[in-house]
Design a protein around this motif. Structure first.
Motif, PDB file in Angstrom:
ATOM      1  N   PHE A  13       0.681  -1.195  -0.124  1.00 47.74           N
ATOM      2  CA  PHE A  13       0.033  -0.106   0.157  1.00 47.74           C
ATOM      3  C   PHE A  13       0.816   1.267  -0.034  1.00 47.74           C
ATOM      4  CE2 PHE A  13      -3.085  -2.831   2.228  1.00 47.74           C
ATOM      5  CZ  PHE A  13      -4.041  -2.872   1.551  1.00 47.74           C
ATOM      6  N   HIS A 140      -7.363   3.122   2.963  1.00 48.89           N
ATOM      7  CA  HIS A 140      -7.431   1.883   2.204  1.00 48.89           C
ATOM      8  C   HIS A 140      -8.514   0.843   2.779  1.00 48.89           C
ATOM      9  CE1 HIS A 140      -3.512   3.073   0.333  1.00 48.89           C
ATOM     10  NE2 HIS A 140      -2.942   3.037   1.497  1.00 48.89           N
ATOM     11  N   THR A 255      -2.284   0.547  -4.981  1.00 45.62           N
ATOM     12  CA  THR A 255      -2.006  -0.629  -4.474  1.00 45.62           C
ATOM     13  C   THR A 255      -1.371  -1.530  -5.374  1.00 45.62           C
ATOM     14  OG1 THR A 255      -3.664  -0.214  -2.775  1.00 45.62           O
ATOM     15  CG2 THR A 255      -2.676  -2.670  -2.962  1.00 45.62           C
TER      16      THR A 255
END
Length: 301
Positions: A13, A140, A255
């Motif tokens: 990430f 996220h 990502t």
């Protein structure tokens, strides 16, 4: 392109603040594998962010690894009103032994719920799993999954008794796609095998994703060594917006899934790099723009 994929080596990430990220994920049972370290220039070039500076925090949950990269200068934040149906969506799903305890710990850590009304038990055609989706401090998306006896990877049932927390490991990473068949063919070229999926719909699915009228085709893609695996999410409803134009590796939503392969043939590879330790890697993108780093027969740098 036809490569012999072996395993999902890690998921990376992009993060704005590694200290905040570490505190949040430690509350979810993750352990830092090492202190943050600078990212090598060759890897930055591989990711298409030449000239940037970055440091990486590696964290582990059970046998699985997640990396967090902080870029200087930082990239763009998540687009406003992001949902599971948008084609930049990619989450990790965390297997848990006790959903109530895991859910409480996530909320106490500052998780922002996606799911309405707490954890949802899905219908039998999806294995009767209990699931809860939420976001970390950067936005996220993540998911907690509790598998009933006889469902899910055997590793989750085998490790539950000895685990130090209700968080067991990473079951999969899932990406939203516009055409599941087309994306399944792409990942088949990387050595992942499609399994029978499910068509998820109904009130529990709507609450899980916070999407009214939610209908989603789920296709698992299994590497020879798993968990984790990859899942395709083919939503038929919702916003379904495409990957933002000009997406770069330093954008928060960018990502990356790292897949270890036996060798790199060079066919169809957009960028290739020699990484520290004598490793070779290449960057490709799935049909909807999700980044995949192919790592030749070794551990990620």
């Amino acid at each position: 392109m036809k490569l012999a994929g072996r395993r999902v080596a890690r998921i990376d990430f992009t993060a704005a603040d590694l200290a905040d990220t570490r505190r949040f994920y430690e509350a979810l049972g993750f352990v830092a594998a090492a202190e943050p370290a600078p990212v090598d220039g060759a890897q930055l070039a591989l990711l298409g962010v030449e000239g940037a500076r970055a440091e990486r925090l590696a964290m582990r949950l059970g046998a699985q690894e997640v990396g967090f990269l902080r870029f200087d200068p930082p990239g763009r934040p998540y687009p406003a009103d992001s949902t599971s149906t948008d084609l930049w969506f990619q989450h990790i799903a965390i297997a848990v032994s006790d959903m109530a305890a895991a859910h409480a710990a996530a909320l106490a850590a500052g998780a922002v719920p996606i799911t309405r009304g707490g954890p949802q038990t899905l219908p039998p055609n999806t294995g009767s799993v209990t699931a809860f989706k939420f976001r970390d401090p950067d936005g996220h998306p993540l998911e907690l999954l509790h598998f009933p006896d006889g469902t899910g990877a055997p590793a989750w049932h085998e490790s539950a008794a000895a685990a130090p927390s209700p968080f067991l490991g990473i079951d999969h990473t899932a990406v939203s796609v516009s055409d599941p068949a087309r994306s399944a063919a792409f990942f088949a070229g990387l050595g992942l095998t499609a399994r029978d999926g499910s068509l998820n719909a109904g009130p529990e699915q709507e609450r899980l994703d916070d999407v009214d009228g939610d209908t989603c085709r789920v296709v698992p893609l299994i590497p020879p060594e798993a968990p984790p695996h990859v899942e395709l999410l083919g939503y038929r409803t919702g916003q379904r917006r495409p990957m933002p134009a000009g997406t770069r590796g330093d954008d928060i939503w960018a990502t990356r899934v790292w897949i270890e392969v036996a060798s790199l043939s060079g066919d169809g590879l957009t960028r290739a790099a020699a990484l520290p330790g004598g490793l070779r890697a290449a960057l490709v993108h799935d049909p909807d723009g999700h980044a995949v780093v192919l790592l030749e027969n070794g551990e990620p740098a």
